[in-house]
Design a protein around this motif. Sequence first.
Motif, PDB file in Angstrom:
ATOM      1  N   UNK A  94       0.784  -1.039   0.049  1.00 48.00           N
ATOM      2  CA  UNK A  94       0.014  -0.079   0.094  1.00 48.00           C
ATOM      3  C   UNK A  94       1.061   1.202   0.014  1.00 48.00           C
ATOM      4  N   UNK A  95       0.911   1.946  -0.997  1.00 51.58           N
ATOM      5  CA  UNK A  95       1.754   3.173  -1.468  1.00 51.58           C
ATOM      6  C   UNK A  95       1.195   4.582  -1.544  1.00 51.58           C
ATOM      7  N   UNK A 151      -0.013  -7.420  -5.618  1.00 49.48           N
ATOM      8  CA  UNK A 151      -1.118  -6.405  -5.493  1.00 49.48           C
ATOM      9  C   UNK A 151      -0.449  -5.349  -4.849  1.00 49.48           C
ATOM     10  N   UNK A 152      -0.699  -4.197  -5.603  1.00 45.32           N
ATOM     11  CA  UNK A 152      -0.445  -2.890  -4.813  1.00 45.32           C
ATOM     12  C   UNK A 152      -1.455  -1.869  -4.934  1.00 45.32           C
ATOM     13  N   UNK A 153      -1.756  -1.169  -4.015  1.00 45.36           N
ATOM     14  CA  UNK A 153      -2.927  -0.152  -3.955  1.00 45.36           C
ATOM     15  C   UNK A 153      -2.423   1.257  -3.340  1.00 45.36           C
ATOM     16  N   UNK A 154      -3.082   2.230  -4.024  1.00 48.67           N
ATOM     17  CA  UNK A 154      -2.298   3.595  -3.904  1.00 48.67           C
ATOM     18  C   UNK A 154      -3.029   4.172  -2.616  1.00 48.67           C
ATOM     19  N   UNK A 188     -13.753  14.983  -9.556  1.00 54.77           N
ATOM     20  CA  UNK A 188     -12.535  15.983  -9.945  1.00 54.77           C
ATOM     21  C   UNK A 188     -11.392  15.356  -9.235  1.00 54.77           C
ATOM     22  N   UNK A 189     -11.523  14.617  -8.030  1.00 58.28           N
ATOM     23  CA  UNK A 189     -10.451  14.099  -7.620  1.00 58.28           C
ATOM     24  C   UNK A 189     -10.903  13.087  -6.463  1.00 58.28           C
ATOM     25  N   UNK A 190      -9.824  12.592  -5.878  1.00 58.95           N
ATOM     26  CA  UNK A 190     -10.142  11.688  -4.772  1.00 58.95           C
ATOM     27  C   UNK A 190      -8.727  11.517  -3.776  1.00 58.95           C
ATOM     28  N   UNK A 191      -9.002  11.081  -2.641  1.00 59.49           N
ATOM     29  CA  UNK A 191      -7.972  10.772  -1.794  1.00 59.49           C
ATOM     30  C   UNK A 191      -8.299   9.299  -1.142  1.00 59.49           C
ATOM     31  N   UNK A 231      -4.866   3.595  -9.170  1.00 65.48           N
ATOM     32  CA  UNK A 231      -5.242   3.255  -7.624  1.00 65.48           C
ATOM     33  C   UNK A 231      -5.082   1.802  -7.381  1.00 65.48           C
ATOM     34  N   UNK A 232      -5.094   1.071  -8.311  1.00 62.77           N
ATOM     35  CA  UNK A 232      -4.839  -0.263  -7.819  1.00 62.77           C
ATOM     36  C   UNK A 232      -4.407  -1.239  -8.942  1.00 62.77           C
TER      37      UNK A 232
END
Length: 165
Positions: free
Chosen positions: A29-30, A102-105, A70-73, A115-116
Amino acid sequence: MASELGAPGRSAALDGAAVDAPVIRLLAIRDEPLSVDEVFRAVGDDAAGGTVLFVGAVRDHDGRPDTLVTGLSYSAHPTAEAELRRVAEKVVADFPVRALAAVHRVGDLRVGDLAVVVAVACPHRGEAFAASRRLIDDLKHEVPIWKHQTFADGTEEWVGAGEGC
């Protein structure tokens, strides 16, 4: 938050010599941009006839026809990486997986950002598709990662694990 090696696994060929390689090759998770190439390289295995790679990107809409995202966190609970490992181990136990990554942002992302990224390599394509589908579905439903979306009309919403994040 990164775990690069996992469950001990089946042998893989590396430079012509058989070596023990973990089946779970990369979990993370990065808060930095994700690399499709890194995930794909992580699941390379000479005994795998099928490799499925799934890439999830931030889209400009989310069920609201009248306004754009417009964006997300993304935010992750401190146990998120352990839960990701649990999900990955279950997939490895249920399918003939040769390699999994597996990697997730987390953090602030823009439309189009990755995002993933997940990948699964199995002896045959059908198994790889099924294992990959289980991996991404269970990751999205069980790993405590939430997204906070902002919309062009000024509204916002939180979406949590199990709610299609």
